[in-house]
Design an enzyme around this catalytic site. Sequence first.
Site, mmCIF file in Angstrom:
data_model
loop_
_atom_site.group_PDB
_atom_site.id
_atom_site.type_symbol
_atom_site.label_atom_id
_atom_site.label_comp_id
_atom_site.label_asym_id
_atom_site.label_seq_id
_atom_site.Cartn_x
_atom_site.Cartn_y
_atom_site.Cartn_z
ATOM 1 N N LYS A 135 5.037 34.320 -5.486
ATOM 2 C CA LYS A 135 5.627 35.435 -6.408
ATOM 3 C C LYS A 135 5.553 34.790 -7.956
ATOM 4 O O LYS A 135 4.976 35.436 -8.736
ATOM 5 C CB LYS A 135 7.045 36.022 -6.131
ATOM 6 N N ARG A 156 16.186 43.076 -4.416
ATOM 7 C CA ARG A 156 16.350 42.285 -3.097
ATOM 8 C C ARG A 156 16.991 42.889 -2.011
ATOM 9 O O ARG A 156 17.296 42.381 -1.129
ATOM 10 C CB ARG A 156 16.839 40.878 -3.436
ATOM 11 N N ARG A 183 13.020 19.064 -8.958
ATOM 12 C CA ARG A 183 12.811 19.804 -7.824
ATOM 13 C C ARG A 183 14.057 20.797 -7.841
ATOM 14 O O ARG A 183 15.118 20.215 -8.232
ATOM 15 C CB ARG A 183 12.787 18.929 -6.553
ATOM 16 N N ARG A 241 17.412 31.217 3.160
ATOM 17 C CA ARG A 241 16.848 32.030 2.351
ATOM 18 C C ARG A 241 15.783 33.149 3.060
ATOM 19 O O ARG A 241 15.596 34.322 2.828
ATOM 20 C CB ARG A 241 16.209 31.486 1.287
HETATM 21 P P1 AP5 Z 1 6.142 29.879 -5.691
HETATM 22 O O1 AP5 Z 1 5.219 30.753 -6.424
HETATM 23 O O2 AP5 Z 1 7.185 29.271 -6.319
HETATM 24 O O3 AP5 Z 1 6.827 31.032 -4.543
HETATM 25 P P2 AP5 Z 1 8.178 32.192 -4.787
HETATM 26 O O4 AP5 Z 1 7.516 33.355 -4.006
HETATM 27 O O5 AP5 Z 1 7.934 32.330 -6.084
HETATM 28 O O6 AP5 Z 1 9.177 31.146 -3.862
HETATM 29 P P3 AP5 Z 1 10.700 31.144 -4.441
HETATM 30 O O7 AP5 Z 1 10.907 30.005 -3.596
HETATM 31 O O8 AP5 Z 1 10.833 30.953 -5.988
HETATM 32 O O9 AP5 Z 1 11.167 32.443 -4.038
HETATM 33 P P4 AP5 Z 1 12.651 32.841 -3.766
HETATM 34 O O10 AP5 Z 1 12.529 34.296 -3.666
HETATM 35 O O11 AP5 Z 1 13.328 32.123 -2.572
HETATM 36 O O12 AP5 Z 1 13.393 32.180 -4.894
HETATM 37 P P5 AP5 Z 1 13.942 32.801 -6.249
HETATM 38 O O13 AP5 Z 1 13.863 31.930 -7.348
HETATM 39 O O14 AP5 Z 1 13.631 34.196 -6.487
HETATM 40 O O15 AP5 Z 1 5.371 29.177 -4.520
HETATM 41 C C1 AP5 Z 1 5.918 28.297 -3.739
HETATM 42 C C2 AP5 Z 1 5.157 26.899 -3.599
HETATM 43 O O16 AP5 Z 1 4.064 27.212 -2.959
HETATM 44 C C3 AP5 Z 1 4.702 26.234 -5.043
HETATM 45 O O17 AP5 Z 1 4.747 24.716 -4.967
HETATM 46 C C4 AP5 Z 1 3.159 26.770 -5.184
HETATM 47 O O18 AP5 Z 1 2.414 25.928 -5.923
HETATM 48 C C5 AP5 Z 1 2.938 26.997 -3.711
HETATM 49 N N1 AP5 Z 1 1.637 28.068 -3.743
HETATM 50 C C6 AP5 Z 1 1.971 29.205 -4.003
HETATM 51 N N2 AP5 Z 1 0.862 29.910 -3.738
HETATM 52 C C7 AP5 Z 1 0.108 29.298 -2.939
HETATM 53 C C8 AP5 Z 1 -1.173 29.457 -2.233
HETATM 54 N N3 AP5 Z 1 -1.595 30.697 -2.396
HETATM 55 N N4 AP5 Z 1 -1.638 28.230 -1.535
HETATM 56 C C9 AP5 Z 1 -0.692 27.208 -1.448
HETATM 57 N N5 AP5 Z 1 0.085 26.911 -2.407
HETATM 58 C C10 AP5 Z 1 0.736 27.948 -2.971
HETATM 59 O O19 AP5 Z 1 15.698 32.770 -5.896
HETATM 60 C C11 AP5 Z 1 16.594 31.798 -5.442
HETATM 61 C C12 AP5 Z 1 17.825 31.928 -5.235
HETATM 62 O O20 AP5 Z 1 18.594 32.807 -6.744
HETATM 63 C C13 AP5 Z 1 17.996 32.988 -4.023
HETATM 64 O O21 AP5 Z 1 18.181 32.317 -2.917
HETATM 65 C C14 AP5 Z 1 19.418 33.881 -4.482
HETATM 66 O O22 AP5 Z 1 20.471 32.875 -4.421
HETATM 67 C C15 AP5 Z 1 19.220 33.997 -6.200
HETATM 68 N N6 AP5 Z 1 18.701 35.334 -6.399
HETATM 69 C C16 AP5 Z 1 17.444 35.414 -7.103
HETATM 70 N N7 AP5 Z 1 17.265 36.698 -7.342
HETATM 71 C C17 AP5 Z 1 18.169 37.405 -6.561
HETATM 72 C C18 AP5 Z 1 18.332 38.759 -6.431
HETATM 73 N N8 AP5 Z 1 17.668 39.833 -6.922
HETATM 74 N N9 AP5 Z 1 19.460 39.375 -5.892
HETATM 75 C C19 AP5 Z 1 20.419 38.263 -5.388
HETATM 76 N N10 AP5 Z 1 20.248 36.946 -5.714
HETATM 77 C C20 AP5 Z 1 19.107 36.517 -6.412
#
Ligand code: AP5
Length: 216
Positions: free
Chosen positions: A13, A88, A160, A172
Amino acid sequence: MDIILLGPPGAGKGTQASRLEDEHGMVQLSTGDMLRAAVKAGTEVGLKAKALMDAGELVPDEVVSGIIGDKLDDLGAGASVIFDGYPRTAAQAVALDEILANRDRALDHVVELEVDEDALVERIVGRFTCGNCGEGYHDTFKQPAKADVCDACGASQFKRRPDDNEETVRTRMKEYRAKTEPILPIYEARGIVKKVDGMGSMDDVSNAIESALSLD
Ligand code: AP5
Protein backbone atom coordinates in the site's frame (compact mmCIF):
# COMPACT_ATOMS: atom_id res chain seq x y z
CA MET A 1 -10.44 11.37 -7.29
CA ASP A 2 -10.42 9.87 -3.78
CA ILE A 3 -9.39 6.22 -3.40
CA ILE A 4 -8.66 3.66 -0.71
CA LEU A 5 -5.71 1.28 -1.02
CA LEU A 6 -6.71 -1.84 0.88
CA GLY A 7 -4.59 -4.89 1.68
CA PRO A 8 -2.88 -6.69 4.54
CA PRO A 9 0.39 -5.54 6.13
CA GLY A 10 3.17 -5.66 3.53
CA ALA A 11 0.75 -5.80 0.57
CA GLY A 12 2.47 -2.75 -0.94
CA LYS A 13 0.00 0.00 0.00
CA GLY A 14 2.70 2.48 1.04
CA THR A 15 4.90 1.66 -1.97
CA GLN A 16 2.07 2.14 -4.44
CA ALA A 17 0.61 5.21 -2.71
CA SER A 18 3.96 6.92 -2.93
CA ARG A 19 4.22 6.09 -6.65
CA LEU A 20 0.72 7.50 -7.26
CA GLU A 21 1.87 10.67 -5.50
CA ASP A 22 5.00 10.95 -7.62
CA GLU A 23 3.44 10.02 -10.95
CA HIS A 24 -0.06 11.42 -10.68
CA GLY A 25 0.07 14.23 -8.13
CA MET A 26 -2.26 12.48 -5.71
CA VAL A 27 -1.80 12.92 -1.94
CA GLN A 28 -1.07 9.91 0.28
CA LEU A 29 -2.80 9.93 3.66
CA SER A 30 -1.23 7.08 5.64
CA THR A 31 -2.60 6.70 9.16
CA GLY A 32 0.44 4.53 9.98
CA ASP A 33 2.84 7.32 8.95
CA MET A 34 0.80 9.93 10.83
CA LEU A 35 0.76 7.81 13.99
CA ARG A 36 4.51 7.14 13.76
CA ALA A 37 5.09 10.90 13.42
CA ALA A 38 2.91 11.47 16.51
CA VAL A 39 4.88 8.84 18.47
CA LYS A 40 8.16 10.51 17.44
CA ALA A 41 6.88 13.94 18.43
CA GLY A 42 5.60 12.60 21.77
CA THR A 43 2.11 14.09 21.31
CA GLU A 44 -0.94 12.91 23.26
CA VAL A 45 -2.04 10.82 20.25
CA GLY A 46 1.46 9.35 19.99
CA LEU A 47 1.53 8.41 23.65
CA LYS A 48 -1.85 6.62 23.29
CA ALA A 49 -0.76 4.84 20.09
CA LYS A 50 2.77 3.63 20.83
CA ALA A 51 2.14 0.48 22.89
CA LEU A 52 -0.70 -0.64 20.60
CA MET A 53 1.40 -0.17 17.47
CA ASP A 54 4.38 -1.98 18.98
CA ALA A 55 2.08 -4.91 19.76
CA GLY A 56 0.55 -4.90 16.25
CA GLU A 57 -2.90 -3.97 17.56
CA LEU A 58 -5.19 -1.27 16.20
CA VAL A 59 -5.30 2.26 17.61
CA PRO A 60 -8.84 3.38 18.70
CA ASP A 61 -11.18 4.33 15.84
CA GLU A 62 -11.89 7.86 17.08
CA VAL A 63 -8.18 8.69 17.23
CA VAL A 64 -7.45 7.75 13.61
CA SER A 65 -10.70 9.16 12.21
CA GLY A 66 -9.94 12.43 14.01
CA ILE A 67 -6.52 12.76 12.39
CA ILE A 68 -7.87 11.90 8.94
CA GLY A 69 -10.54 14.63 9.20
CA ASP A 70 -7.93 17.18 10.30
CA LYS A 71 -5.59 16.25 7.43
CA LEU A 72 -8.36 16.61 4.85
CA ASP A 73 -9.14 20.07 6.18
CA ASP A 74 -5.46 21.02 5.82
CA LEU A 75 -5.41 19.78 2.22
CA GLY A 76 -8.45 21.60 0.94
CA ALA A 77 -10.94 20.62 -1.74
CA GLY A 78 -8.71 20.31 -4.84
CA ALA A 79 -6.51 17.39 -3.75
CA SER A 80 -6.99 13.81 -4.95
CA VAL A 81 -6.43 11.62 -1.93
CA ILE A 82 -5.17 8.06 -1.42
CA PHE A 83 -6.28 6.60 1.91
CA ASP A 84 -3.46 4.20 2.88
CA GLY A 85 -4.19 2.01 5.91
CA TYR A 86 -7.54 3.69 6.60
CA PRO A 87 -10.31 2.64 7.11
CA ARG A 88 -9.44 -0.55 8.96
CA THR A 89 -12.69 -1.32 10.83
CA ALA A 90 -16.42 -1.07 10.11
CA ALA A 91 -16.63 1.94 12.45
CA GLN A 92 -13.84 3.69 10.51
CA ALA A 93 -15.61 2.95 7.21
CA VAL A 94 -18.76 4.64 8.56
CA ALA A 95 -16.69 7.55 9.89
CA LEU A 96 -14.94 8.00 6.53
CA ASP A 97 -18.28 8.25 4.69
CA GLU A 98 -19.31 10.98 7.12
CA ILE A 99 -15.95 12.78 6.96
CA LEU A 100 -16.10 12.84 3.14
CA ALA A 101 -19.78 13.80 2.91
CA ASN A 102 -19.22 16.72 5.34
CA ARG A 103 -16.57 18.03 2.94
CA ASP A 104 -18.56 17.42 -0.29
CA ARG A 105 -16.25 14.57 -1.25
CA ALA A 106 -16.97 10.92 -2.14
CA LEU A 107 -14.97 7.75 -2.67
CA ASP A 108 -14.33 6.91 -6.30
CA HIS A 109 -12.53 3.56 -6.00
CA VAL A 110 -11.27 1.01 -3.50
CA VAL A 111 -8.19 -0.80 -4.82
CA GLU A 112 -7.80 -4.17 -3.15
CA LEU A 113 -4.25 -5.54 -3.40
CA GLU A 114 -4.57 -9.32 -3.58
CA VAL A 115 -1.52 -11.01 -2.09
CA ASP A 116 -0.21 -14.30 -0.82
CA GLU A 117 0.09 -13.82 2.94
CA ASP A 118 3.03 -16.23 3.24
CA ALA A 119 5.16 -13.89 1.13
CA LEU A 120 4.27 -10.87 3.24
CA VAL A 121 6.32 -11.74 6.30
CA GLU A 122 9.46 -11.74 4.13
CA ARG A 123 8.47 -8.41 2.61
CA ILE A 124 7.94 -6.80 6.01
CA VAL A 125 10.87 -8.24 7.92
CA GLY A 126 13.24 -7.11 5.11
CA ARG A 127 11.88 -3.56 4.91
CA PHE A 128 13.93 -0.47 5.81
CA THR A 129 13.71 3.24 5.02
CA CYS A 130 16.04 6.20 4.69
CA GLY A 131 16.34 7.89 8.08
CA ASN A 132 16.45 11.28 6.38
CA CYS A 133 13.84 11.34 3.57
CA GLY A 134 11.82 8.16 4.24
CA GLU A 135 12.51 6.50 0.86
CA GLY A 136 11.57 2.80 1.17
CA TYR A 137 13.94 -0.13 0.56
CA HIS A 138 14.08 -3.88 1.04
CA ASP A 139 16.93 -6.28 1.85
CA THR A 140 16.06 -8.47 -1.17
CA PHE A 141 13.66 -6.59 -3.44
CA LYS A 142 14.99 -3.02 -3.46
CA GLN A 143 18.51 -2.24 -2.27
CA PRO A 144 19.96 1.27 -2.75
CA ALA A 145 21.96 1.46 -6.02
CA LYS A 146 25.10 2.33 -4.03
CA ALA A 147 25.43 0.33 -0.78
CA ASP A 148 24.37 2.30 2.32
CA VAL A 149 23.56 5.49 0.37
CA CYS A 150 19.96 6.59 -0.19
CA ASP A 151 19.14 6.87 -3.92
CA ALA A 152 16.77 9.75 -3.27
CA CYS A 153 18.74 12.06 -0.94
CA GLY A 154 22.27 10.64 -0.51
CA ALA A 155 21.93 10.15 3.25
CA SER A 156 23.55 7.08 4.79
CA GLN A 157 21.39 6.41 7.81
CA PHE A 158 18.59 3.90 7.52
CA LYS A 159 15.96 2.69 9.98
CA ARG A 160 13.60 -0.21 10.58
CA ARG A 161 10.14 -0.08 12.17
CA PRO A 162 9.86 -1.56 15.68
CA ASP A 163 6.71 -3.47 14.62
CA ASP A 164 8.43 -5.13 11.64
CA ASN A 165 9.30 -8.37 13.40
CA GLU A 166 7.75 -11.75 12.68
CA GLU A 167 5.70 -12.04 15.90
CA THR A 168 4.12 -8.57 15.57
CA VAL A 169 3.49 -9.12 11.85
CA ARG A 170 1.42 -12.22 12.70
CA THR A 171 -0.73 -10.13 15.10
CA ARG A 172 -1.13 -7.41 12.42
CA MET A 173 -2.27 -10.07 9.92
CA LYS A 174 -4.81 -11.41 12.43
CA GLU A 175 -6.15 -7.90 13.04
CA TYR A 176 -6.47 -7.42 9.28
CA ARG A 177 -8.41 -10.65 8.79
CA ALA A 178 -10.69 -10.06 11.79
CA LYS A 179 -11.42 -6.34 11.43
CA THR A 180 -10.39 -4.98 8.04
CA GLU A 181 -11.23 -7.70 5.51
CA PRO A 182 -14.89 -7.68 6.64
CA ILE A 183 -15.33 -4.07 5.43
CA LEU A 184 -14.73 -5.02 1.77
CA PRO A 185 -18.38 -6.06 1.14
CA ILE A 186 -19.49 -2.51 2.05
CA TYR A 187 -17.58 -1.22 -0.97
CA GLU A 188 -18.34 -4.25 -3.18
CA ALA A 189 -22.05 -3.49 -2.70
CA ARG A 190 -21.36 -0.01 -4.11
CA GLY A 191 -19.54 -1.47 -7.14
CA ILE A 192 -16.35 0.53 -6.54
CA VAL A 193 -13.84 -2.25 -5.73
CA LYS A 194 -11.00 -2.90 -8.19
CA LYS A 195 -9.03 -6.05 -7.46
CA VAL A 196 -5.34 -5.87 -8.38
CA ASP A 197 -2.76 -8.67 -8.22
CA GLY A 198 -0.22 -7.43 -5.66
CA MET A 199 2.26 -10.28 -6.19
CA GLY A 200 3.97 -9.03 -9.35
CA SER A 201 6.97 -6.71 -9.43
CA MET A 202 6.46 -3.18 -8.04
CA ASP A 203 6.25 -1.88 -11.64
CA ASP A 204 3.70 -4.51 -12.66
CA VAL A 205 1.52 -3.66 -9.67
CA SER A 206 1.78 0.08 -10.47
CA ASN A 207 0.75 -0.57 -14.07
CA ALA A 208 -2.20 -2.70 -12.94
CA ILE A 209 -3.39 0.04 -10.55
CA GLU A 210 -3.04 2.72 -13.24
CA SER A 211 -5.08 0.68 -15.65
CA ALA A 212 -7.74 -0.14 -13.00
CA LEU A 213 -8.07 3.59 -12.26
CA SER A 214 -7.85 4.59 -15.95
CA LEU A 215 -4.83 6.81 -15.22
CA ASP A 216 -2.56 7.69 -18.18
P1 AP5 B 1 4.88 -1.56 1.84
O1 AP5 B 1 4.50 -0.81 0.62
O2 AP5 B 1 5.61 -0.83 2.91
O3 AP5 B 1 3.59 -2.32 2.42
P2 AP5 B 1 2.31 -1.78 3.17
O4 AP5 B 1 1.12 -2.48 2.59
O5 AP5 B 1 2.28 -0.28 3.19
O6 AP5 B 1 2.62 -2.39 4.59
P3 AP5 B 1 2.62 -1.78 6.04
O7 AP5 B 1 3.37 -2.80 6.87
O8 AP5 B 1 3.14 -0.39 6.09
O9 AP5 B 1 1.12 -1.83 6.36
P4 AP5 B 1 0.47 -1.89 7.71
O10 AP5 B 1 -0.93 -1.81 7.28
O11 AP5 B 1 0.81 -3.06 8.57
O12 AP5 B 1 1.14 -0.69 8.50
P5 AP5 B 1 0.65 0.77 8.84
O13 AP5 B 1 1.83 1.65 8.83
O14 AP5 B 1 -0.54 1.15 8.04
O15 AP5 B 1 5.74 -2.82 1.40
C1 AP5 B 1 6.34 -3.69 2.34
C2 AP5 B 1 7.74 -4.11 1.84
O16 AP5 B 1 7.60 -4.90 0.66
C3 AP5 B 1 8.65 -2.93 1.47
O17 AP5 B 1 9.96 -3.21 1.87
C4 AP5 B 1 8.56 -2.85 -0.05
O18 AP5 B 1 9.78 -2.37 -0.61
C5 AP5 B 1 8.29 -4.28 -0.44
N1 AP5 B 1 7.39 -4.39 -1.59
C6 AP5 B 1 6.28 -3.64 -1.86
N2 AP5 B 1 5.70 -4.04 -3.00
C7 AP5 B 1 6.44 -5.09 -3.46
C8 AP5 B 1 6.38 -5.92 -4.62
N3 AP5 B 1 5.40 -5.78 -5.53
N4 AP5 B 1 7.33 -6.89 -4.76
C9 AP5 B 1 8.32 -7.04 -3.84
N5 AP5 B 1 8.45 -6.26 -2.75
C10 AP5 B 1 7.53 -5.31 -2.55
O19 AP5 B 1 0.13 0.59 10.34
C11 AP5 B 1 1.03 0.33 11.41
C12 AP5 B 1 0.26 0.31 12.72
O20 AP5 B 1 -0.36 1.60 12.95
C13 AP5 B 1 -0.91 -0.69 12.80
O21 AP5 B 1 -0.48 -1.99 13.17
C14 AP5 B 1 -1.79 -0.02 13.87
O22 AP5 B 1 -1.30 -0.23 15.16
C15 AP5 B 1 -1.65 1.46 13.54
N6 AP5 B 1 -2.67 1.96 12.58
C16 AP5 B 1 -2.43 2.48 11.34
N7 AP5 B 1 -3.58 2.81 10.73
C17 AP5 B 1 -4.58 2.50 11.61
C18 AP5 B 1 -6.00 2.60 11.53
N8 AP5 B 1 -6.62 3.08 10.45
N9 AP5 B 1 -6.71 2.18 12.60
C19 AP5 B 1 -6.10 1.70 13.73
N10 AP5 B 1 -4.76 1.57 13.84
C20 AP5 B 1 -4.00 1.96 12.79
